[in-house]
Design an enzyme around this catalytic site. Sequence first.
Site, PDB file in Angstrom:
ATOM      1  N   ASP A 139       0.668-110.184 -45.098  1.00  0.00           N
ATOM      2  CA  ASP A 139       1.495-109.846 -46.261  1.00  0.00           C
ATOM      3  C   ASP A 139       0.681-109.288 -47.421  1.00  0.00           C
ATOM      4  OD1 ASP A 139       3.199-111.823 -44.668  1.00  0.00           O
ATOM      5  OD2 ASP A 139       4.582-110.918 -46.098  1.00  0.00           O
TER       6      ASP A 139
ATOM      7  N   ARG B  64       9.980-110.985 -54.592  1.00  0.00           N
ATOM      8  CA  ARG B  64       9.117-111.915 -53.832  1.00  0.00           C
ATOM      9  C   ARG B  64       7.683-111.620 -54.281  1.00  0.00           C
ATOM     10  NH1 ARG B  64      10.066-112.700 -47.554  1.00  0.00           N
ATOM     11  NH2 ARG B  64       9.089-114.693 -48.034  1.00  0.00           N
TER      12      ARG B  64
ATOM     13  N   GLY C  34       9.788-109.248 -44.156  1.00  0.00           N
ATOM     14  CA  GLY C  34       8.629-108.606 -43.544  1.00  0.00           C
ATOM     15  C   GLY C  34       8.001-107.708 -44.602  1.00  0.00           C
ATOM     16  N   ALA C  35       6.681-107.825 -44.767  1.00  0.00           N
ATOM     17  CA  ALA C  35       6.015-107.143 -45.879  1.00  0.00           C
ATOM     18  C   ALA C  35       6.337-105.642 -45.963  1.00  0.00           C
ATOM     19  CB  ALA C  35       4.508-107.383 -45.785  1.00  0.00           C
TER      20      ALA C  35
ATOM     21  N   GLN D 142      11.258-117.771 -38.192  1.00  0.00           N
ATOM     22  CA  GLN D 142      11.206-116.330 -37.890  1.00  0.00           C
ATOM     23  C   GLN D 142      10.728-116.079 -36.455  1.00  0.00           C
ATOM     24  OE1 GLN D 142      10.146-117.705 -40.714  1.00  0.00           O
ATOM     25  NE2 GLN D 142      10.288-116.337 -42.470  1.00  0.00           N
TER      26      GLN D 142
HETATM   27  O1  MRU Z   1       8.681-114.572 -45.260  1.00  0.00           O
HETATM   28  P1  MRU Z   1       8.679-113.406 -44.310  1.00  0.00           P
HETATM   29  O2  MRU Z   1       9.537-113.631 -43.117  1.00  0.00           O
HETATM   30  O3  MRU Z   1       8.971-112.094 -45.001  1.00  0.00           O
HETATM   31  O4  MRU Z   1       7.174-113.358 -43.826  1.00  0.00           O
HETATM   32  C1  MRU Z   1       6.749-112.304 -43.029  1.00  0.00           C
HETATM   33  C2  MRU Z   1       5.402-112.486 -42.467  1.00  0.00           C
HETATM   34  O5  MRU Z   1       4.668-113.385 -42.819  1.00  0.00           O
HETATM   35  C3  MRU Z   1       4.955-111.452 -41.484  1.00  0.00           C
HETATM   36  O6  MRU Z   1       3.989-111.987 -40.641  1.00  0.00           O
HETATM   37  C4  MRU Z   1       4.326-110.297 -42.248  1.00  0.00           C
HETATM   38  O7  MRU Z   1       5.176-109.800 -43.234  1.00  0.00           O
HETATM   39  C5  MRU Z   1       3.899-109.241 -41.350  1.00  0.00           C
HETATM   40  S1  MRU Z   1       5.159-108.032 -41.181  1.00  0.00           S
HETATM   41  C6  MRU Z   1       4.789-106.770 -40.212  1.00  0.00           C
END
Ligand code: MRU
Length: 342
Positions: A227, A86, A50-51, A186
């Site tokens: 993100d 990442r 999550g970002a 997810q």
């Molecule tokens: O690859 P991830 O699971 O880290 O991707 C996360 C997302 O795409 C979420 O939608 C994004 O980070 C929003 S978090 C509040």
Amino acid sequence: MNNRESMGLRLRNGELSILDQTRLPGEELWLRIDTVDDMIEAIGSLRVRGAPLIGVAAALSLARMAEAGAGEGELAEAGMRLRAARPTAVNLMAAVDRLMPGGKVLEREVSMREAEAIFDEDAARCESIARHGTPLIEDGDRILTHCNSGALATAGVGTALGVIRRAHERGKRIHVLVDETRPLLQGARLTAWELGKLGIAHTLIGDGMAAAMMALGEIDKILVGADRIARNGDFANKIGTYSLAVLAHYHEIPFYVAAPTSTIDWNCSKGGEIPIEERGAEELRGFGGLRWSPPGTPVRNPAFDVTPVALLTGLVLETGLLPGDALAVGGLEAFLRPTTRS
Ligand code: MRU
């Protein structure tokens, strides 16, 4: 060093741990993260994800290294490796840069205070996003969401899912359509788990089912996280978001994004400049030890896609709601003062 705790991360008596999100929903396993290398592995394998949360987690692990007495050169090198764990979520780079402004590491005590501030600011931003987003939700809404933008993805209540949670708590009857979110699920694993804990009504659908659900009139609005948001309002989110935006446009369904301003990359003028993470082939060939494609099947696995601002009904930031049409004309600069990264 003060204690901090969110759904996916704990800083307790100097010990940093994460809830291993790859094990959910089967098992709630907390992992101790002792070194920056542990954190890089956890971020790269999506144990912590999550970002906003990867930014918070990276900052805390770097600050702990500073507290343990690491030298300036070691810290700068660790910071560069954390930044690269990442490539798409800009919160990661922005958080590390706050601990190394202009490439120079902060003093030991200041480092931990800054990392704690990043945690606290993220939790507060989630609440403000929820406050600005709640009026968009009407009683009886059936809302489609993608990936996981909840408490597991932030230091607070979440972004898109935080809006849904607070609206539910204010008595609005909501039904959430949870996109499975291939390939790492997810939605099916994490968003369904969070919604279940919160007692919010939800139904899991396969990613390929969203179009049919829209055509059947079973989706009133779409709410997702982000993100990285470019200066013109284009944004990257989990792969599959762009298809939802195109479908929403065709079916005239409002499409909203909720994110903190820490997800804005002022150095990025448009979506095409956002680096898109390509992940390993095995994520597509199978899951959890089960392989369903012939070994060696050629694979493309971009983890994110870019949605053009023209498809946005609105962007909910902690500073307020920015209408998509005005954003498409003037970009973020029409609403906010730009800040640049080192
Ligand atoms: O690859 P991830 O699971 O880290 O991707 C996360 C997302 O795409 C979420 O939608 C994004 O980070 C929003 S978090 C509040």
